[in-house]
Design an enzyme around this catalytic site. Structure first.
Site, short mmCIF file in Angstrom:
data_model
loop_
_atom_site.label_atom_id
_atom_site.label_comp_id
_atom_site.label_asym_id
_atom_site.label_seq_id
_atom_site.Cartn_x
_atom_site.Cartn_y
_atom_site.Cartn_z
N HIS A 355 -24.04 18.21 -69.41
CA HIS A 355 -23.60 19.04 -68.28
C HIS A 355 -22.26 18.66 -67.71
O HIS A 355 -21.84 19.21 -66.69
CB HIS A 355 -24.61 18.99 -67.14
CG HIS A 355 -25.92 19.63 -67.46
ND1 HIS A 355 -26.21 20.93 -67.17
CD2 HIS A 355 -27.00 19.14 -68.09
CE1 HIS A 355 -27.43 21.22 -67.58
NE2 HIS A 355 -27.94 20.13 -68.15
N LYS A 543 -19.66 24.86 -53.21
CA LYS A 543 -20.03 24.00 -54.34
C LYS A 543 -19.90 22.57 -53.84
O LYS A 543 -19.42 22.34 -52.73
CB LYS A 543 -19.10 24.23 -55.54
CG LYS A 543 -17.61 24.25 -55.14
CD LYS A 543 -16.69 24.58 -56.31
CE LYS A 543 -16.58 26.04 -56.65
NZ LYS A 543 -17.28 26.44 -57.86
N ARG A 544 -20.33 21.59 -54.64
CA ARG A 544 -20.11 20.21 -54.20
C ARG A 544 -18.61 19.94 -54.02
O ARG A 544 -17.77 20.57 -54.68
CB ARG A 544 -20.69 19.25 -55.25
CG ARG A 544 -22.20 19.18 -55.20
CD ARG A 544 -22.69 18.64 -53.87
NE ARG A 544 -22.40 17.24 -53.75
CZ ARG A 544 -23.32 16.27 -53.77
NH1 ARG A 544 -24.60 16.56 -53.87
NH2 ARG A 544 -22.96 15.01 -53.65
N LYS A 549 -12.82 20.15 -58.61
CA LYS A 549 -13.10 21.54 -58.19
C LYS A 549 -11.98 22.09 -57.31
O LYS A 549 -11.89 23.27 -57.05
CB LYS A 549 -14.44 21.60 -57.47
CG LYS A 549 -15.63 21.24 -58.37
CD LYS A 549 -16.93 21.24 -57.61
CE LYS A 549 -18.11 20.72 -58.40
NZ LYS A 549 -18.69 21.71 -59.32
N THR A 651 -22.25 27.82 -61.90
CA THR A 651 -23.29 28.84 -61.82
C THR A 651 -23.13 29.64 -60.53
O THR A 651 -23.57 30.79 -60.45
CB THR A 651 -24.70 28.21 -61.88
OG1 THR A 651 -24.72 27.05 -61.04
CG2 THR A 651 -25.06 27.81 -63.29
N LYS A 655 -23.53 33.71 -59.52
CA LYS A 655 -24.27 34.21 -58.36
C LYS A 655 -23.40 35.16 -57.53
O LYS A 655 -23.86 36.19 -57.05
CB LYS A 655 -24.77 33.06 -57.49
CG LYS A 655 -25.87 32.25 -58.16
CD LYS A 655 -26.11 30.88 -57.53
CE LYS A 655 -26.86 30.00 -58.53
NZ LYS A 655 -26.76 28.56 -58.20
C1 26W Z 1 -25.26 9.85 -63.00
C2 26W Z 1 -24.66 10.64 -61.91
C3 26W Z 1 -24.61 12.08 -62.21
C4 26W Z 1 -25.34 12.97 -61.44
C5 26W Z 1 -25.34 14.30 -61.73
C6 26W Z 1 -23.89 12.55 -63.29
C7 26W Z 1 -23.89 13.88 -63.58
C8 26W Z 1 -24.61 14.75 -62.82
C9 26W Z 1 -24.67 16.21 -63.16
C10 26W Z 1 -24.71 16.41 -64.67
C11 26W Z 1 -23.54 16.94 -62.56
C12 26W Z 1 -23.77 18.41 -62.59
O1 26W Z 1 -24.54 18.93 -61.82
N1 26W Z 1 -23.07 19.12 -63.47
C13 26W Z 1 -23.01 20.55 -63.36
O2 26W Z 1 -24.02 21.14 -64.16
C14 26W Z 1 -24.05 22.55 -63.97
C15 26W Z 1 -25.24 23.10 -64.72
O3 26W Z 1 -25.03 23.00 -66.08
C16 26W Z 1 -22.74 23.17 -64.39
O4 26W Z 1 -22.78 24.54 -64.11
C17 26W Z 1 -21.57 22.53 -63.65
O5 26W Z 1 -20.35 23.01 -64.16
C18 26W Z 1 -21.64 21.03 -63.80
O6 26W Z 1 -20.65 20.40 -62.99
#
Ligand code: 26W
Length: 802
Positions: A355, A543-544, A549, A651, A655
């Site tokens: 992701h 978004k975060r 971003k 995503t 939406k």
């Molecule tokens: C280990 C810390 C950590 C925590 C969360 C690393 C990575 C994450 C997630 C993978 C971050 C995340 O939410 N990524 C997002 O995933 C969405 C669903 O696929 C995408 O639409 C976003 O672009 C992506 O940033």
């Protein structure tokens, strides 16, 4: 539903619940009581549906999908469940006799905020699509006592408050203590040869109990129901041994150590946290879930040999990657399999979704911590590393550089991404562009060796939540125009295209948007005390908060626009309301300073009567699923402005699109496919493309060049340097003029151009409304139903149970 319920029956069952669970009559019941009673009634109905569904699965021996994820950002359930059961009218009617509005009860439910952002919300959307599609599926995650923190903004600074969601949220959770599993941490591994058998025993471990709680997610109309199983950590009964030695405090300490595992969700998004508690959480989730999956499989088939035919396990990012060695451990140590056969079964069962390509998100663990906490898993990971290393030597013709890049353990670090790729039969990215980047960069060497593993499944959203439930105005209009087939088959939204030249339809579309904007304005008035102009363009970035971003690019443009307006108060611009919502990771200082900069800029605009009706910023506190449901329908411009190549998919872009917003974006993530779906003429594209970004990075990027050459940019950056509204933003300035990792400075000019293009189009309502219509019409492929159909066909090889 098979047996429709009448409103009178509904009234009766709710009354019975009130009496039985709370000992109150409808007259004595508070709204709280009625909310809980209604939720319990709905829960019972869904539970019965799941029972029937499971029976059917068992009869047909259907293949199961298991979705492992550290996060499920579920939001609220009551409305979604009532909607999917087709009970909206029945409930509205029934509640009349309790003198309470359904909406009032919906508002009482806390969000289940068991996730950070995109990854967690995607998992939640997928449960809905799995159920509606009729796929037998379970999600596995943790029952965090505290979800994502509640955000308060004080003088522009984000502060975090605990999110105590269980009171009010736990009505949906059904405890299953009889299916408790034991998870073992620490200790040592003893091994010996017993004849020709290698025996292994894990000794001196500390154990923690994993108690499951089930939450049911019903599909639309059908018989499909997904289960989300959330594990809670409990200390096993106090250690009497320690007690006898009088070590009461140590016993208590162990107790709270164990229960800390599911206390709180780690609030960082896209940034790894090297804490041992996080590793404990990951193994706890994985061990409990894999034990559970094996138990479920064996109670049906009595052998693990056919596991790959009967179960598909999806790892949602690398966070649950320990599922690979855990499944190996159980097969080797507890089921008597030899390595090769076990590895064959494991790798055929497990798949991995990536992701993010952000380097700081790639998970690695110090090997010594890993070995100390999970001694047996460490041995197995070492063995995987050795065997796969040898394989890779052959596959690469002895290219040691490539082999070391693909190693699971290197420089005493355990690399979870490499483990995930090696242990999976499929690796997918979440948009076409991202899946290509995955092959070209992070996993390039793996791609060279095993190209057939790499796939793409573009993300999708639960359109029944994000359109049908959140935007009844648009849903009614659509139903009138194209029928209600789109509810179950989002591709039918394309039928709307036929109306793109129909001026009455375009006006009605605009009217719906207007009502949604007013609804949002009412909330903002209550929340922020600010009165929004519903005739202004609602321009939304939610978004975060993350540098990649580029919320600061948006802010810089607003600041520059403000400066233009000060120079020329008669500047002909469309009135704009810029809406922001974002949580920053609590330890991410720069992100917090960007929030503050946006809030302070908002203050500046608000205090300037000459501009505030043309230009306004609202920063919405505590952006979360429920707030998004209010925001998406009111959005007109969807800001998706990440540096090309950094946002895996996005995503929120989908939406907003499905609610008729037009994307202002870079060709990044799923924006590329939005563009394919609607055409460039129905978006506002700007900025560098990925190859240009790469070229610029290669040739040595210098943000100062843009500062020196662009007068507008220089003036805006200087204002940030100066500070405003009594605040300074040194770190922001430093980020921009220092490395400017995400090339805000390079994309600024083209962003401003795209922003003024919006003004020109908005001045022609028919034109803007047509763009909006084309976006709704093109959004069908972004339904999670489509994404799940892709996974089912290309990765899991499962078919729906019909
Ligand atoms: C280990 C810390 C950590 C925590 C969360 C690393 C990575 C994450 C997630 C993978 C971050 C995340 O939410 N990524 C997002 O995933 C969405 C669903 O696929 C995408 O639409 C976003 O672009 C992506 O940033």
């Amino acid at each position: 539903m098979k047996n429709p319920i009448s409103a009178a029956q509904m009234t009766e069952i709710i009354t019975a619940k009130l009496s039985h669970n709370f000992g109150v009559t409808p007259q004595e019941a508070t709204n709280e009581h009625i909310y809980l009673a209604l939720a319990l009634v709905v829960r019972d109905l869904v539970q019965n549906l799941r029972r029937d569904f499971e029976e059917d699965v068992r009869k047909k021996q259907g293949k199961q999908v298991y979705y492992l994820c550290m996060e499920f950002l579920m939001g609220r359930s009551l409305k979604n469940n009532i909607y999917n059961l087709g009970l909206c009218h029945v409930v509205d009617e029934a509640l009349k006799s309790f003198e309470v509005k359904t909406e009032t009860l919906y508002e009482m439910e806390p969000d289940a905020g068991l996730g950070n952002g995109g990854l967690g919300r995607l998992a939640a959307c997928f449960l809905d699509a799995l159920a509606t599609g009729g796929y037998p599926a379970m999600g596995y995650s943790l029952r965090y006592e505290f979800g994502i923190f509640r955000q308060k903004i004080v003088d522009g600074w984000q502060t975090e408050l605990p999110d105590n969601w269980l009171p009010g949220g736990d009505v949906w959770l059904i405890p299953r203590p009889e299916q408790t599993r034991i998870i073992k941490f620490e200790g040592q591994v003893k091994d010996w040869w017993d004849g020709s058998y290698h025996q292994v025993e894990h000794i001196n471990y500390t154990s923690v109990e994993a108690v499951p709680y089930d939450m049911y997610v019903p599909g639309k109309d059908g018989e499909g129901v997904s289960v989300l199983r959330l594990w809670e950590a409990r200390a096993p009964g106090l250690d009497m041994n320690l007690f006898n030695q009088g070590d009461y405090l140590r016993a208590m300490e162990q107790n709270s150590m164990a229960e800390a595992i599911t206390k709180v969700l780690y609030p960082s998004d896209n940034h790894r946290e090297g804490k041992s508690l996080r590793l404990r959480q990951q193994y706890f989730l994985v061990s409990a879930s894999i034990q559970d999956i094996i138990y479920r499989h064996l109670s049906e088939y009595s052998s693990l040999h056919n596991l790959p035919e009967k179960a598909a396990i999806q790892l949602n990012d690398t966070h649950p990657a320990l599922a690979i060695p855990e499944l190996m451990r159980i097969m080797l140590d507890e089921c008597g399999f030899g390595w090769d056969e076990a590895w064959d079964i494991v790798t055929k069962t497990i798949n991995y979704t990536n992701h993010t390509v952000m380097k700081e998100a790639l998970e690695v663990w110090p090997e010594d911590l890993f070995a100390q906490l999970l001694p047996r898993i460490h041995q197995i990971v070492q063995e995987i590393n050795n065997r796969e290393g040898a394989q890779m030597m052959t596959a690469t013709g002895g290219n040691t550089q490539m082999v070391s890049d693909m190693a699971v353990i290197s420089y005493q670090m355990v690399k979870m991404a490499n483990l995930s790729v090696l242990g999976s039969s499929s690796v997918n990215g979440v948009s076409k562009l991202h899946s290509q980047i995955v092959k070209d960069t992070v996993f390039h060497n793996f791609y060279v060796v095993t190209p057939e593993k790499f796939k793409n499944v573009t993300n999708g959203i639960a359109h029944r939540r994000w359109l049908c439930q959140s935007n009844p105005g648009l849903t009614n209009l659509l139903t009138e125009l194209i029928g209600d087939g789109f509810v179950k088959d989002a591709s039918q939204l394309a039928k709307l295209k036929a109306f793109e030249k129909d001026s009455t339809v375009l006006k009605r579309l605009q009217q719906v948007k207007r009502e949604n904007k007013e609804r949002l304005a009412a909330y903002v008035k209550k929340q922020n005390g600010v009165i929004l102009n519903p005739d202004s363009i609602f321009d939304v970035q939610v978004k975060r908060l993350h540098e990649y971003k580029r919320q600061h690019l948006n802010a810089l443009h607003i600041l520059s626009l403000y400066q233009d307006l000060k120079d020329n108060p008669n500047l002909d611009i469309q009135p704009r309301t810029f809406i922001f919502g974002a949580k920053a990771a609590p330890g991410y200082f720069l992100a917090k300073q960007i929030i503050r900069m946006i809030c302070k800029l908002s203050e500046v605009l608000e205090n300037d009567p000459a501009v505030r009706d043309k230009l306004r910023i609202v920063y919405l506190e505590d952006y979360r699923v429920t707030l998004a449901e209010l925001l998406m329908p009111a959005s007109e411009i969807s800001e998706q402005i990440s540096l090309a190549g950094t946002e895996a998919s996005g995503t929120g872009n989908m939406k907003m699109m499905i609610n008729g917003a037009v994307t202002l974006g870079t060709l990044d993530g799923a924006n590329v496919e939005i563009c394919d779906a609607v055409g460039e003429e129905n978006m506002f594209l700007f900025g560098m493309r990925t190859p240009e970004v790469e070229n610029l990075q290669r040739s040595g990027y210098n943000p100062q060049v843009y500062y020196n050459n662009n007068h507008r940019l220089r003036r805006a950056v200087d204002a940030v340097r100066q500070g405003f509204a009594g605040a300074t933003f040194d770190e922001v300035v430093h980020a921009l003029l220092g490395a400017d990792q995400y090339m805000v400075m390079a994309d600024f000019e083209d962003y401003c151009r795209a922003q003024s293009a919006i003004d020109a189009v908005y001045a022609d309502p028919a034109k803007f409304n047509r763009m909006s219509l084309r976006n709704v019409a093109g959004a069908g492929i972004f339904s999670a139903d489509r994404a799940i159909a892709d996974y089912a066909r290309d990765i899991w090889h499962v078919s729906p149970l019909k």
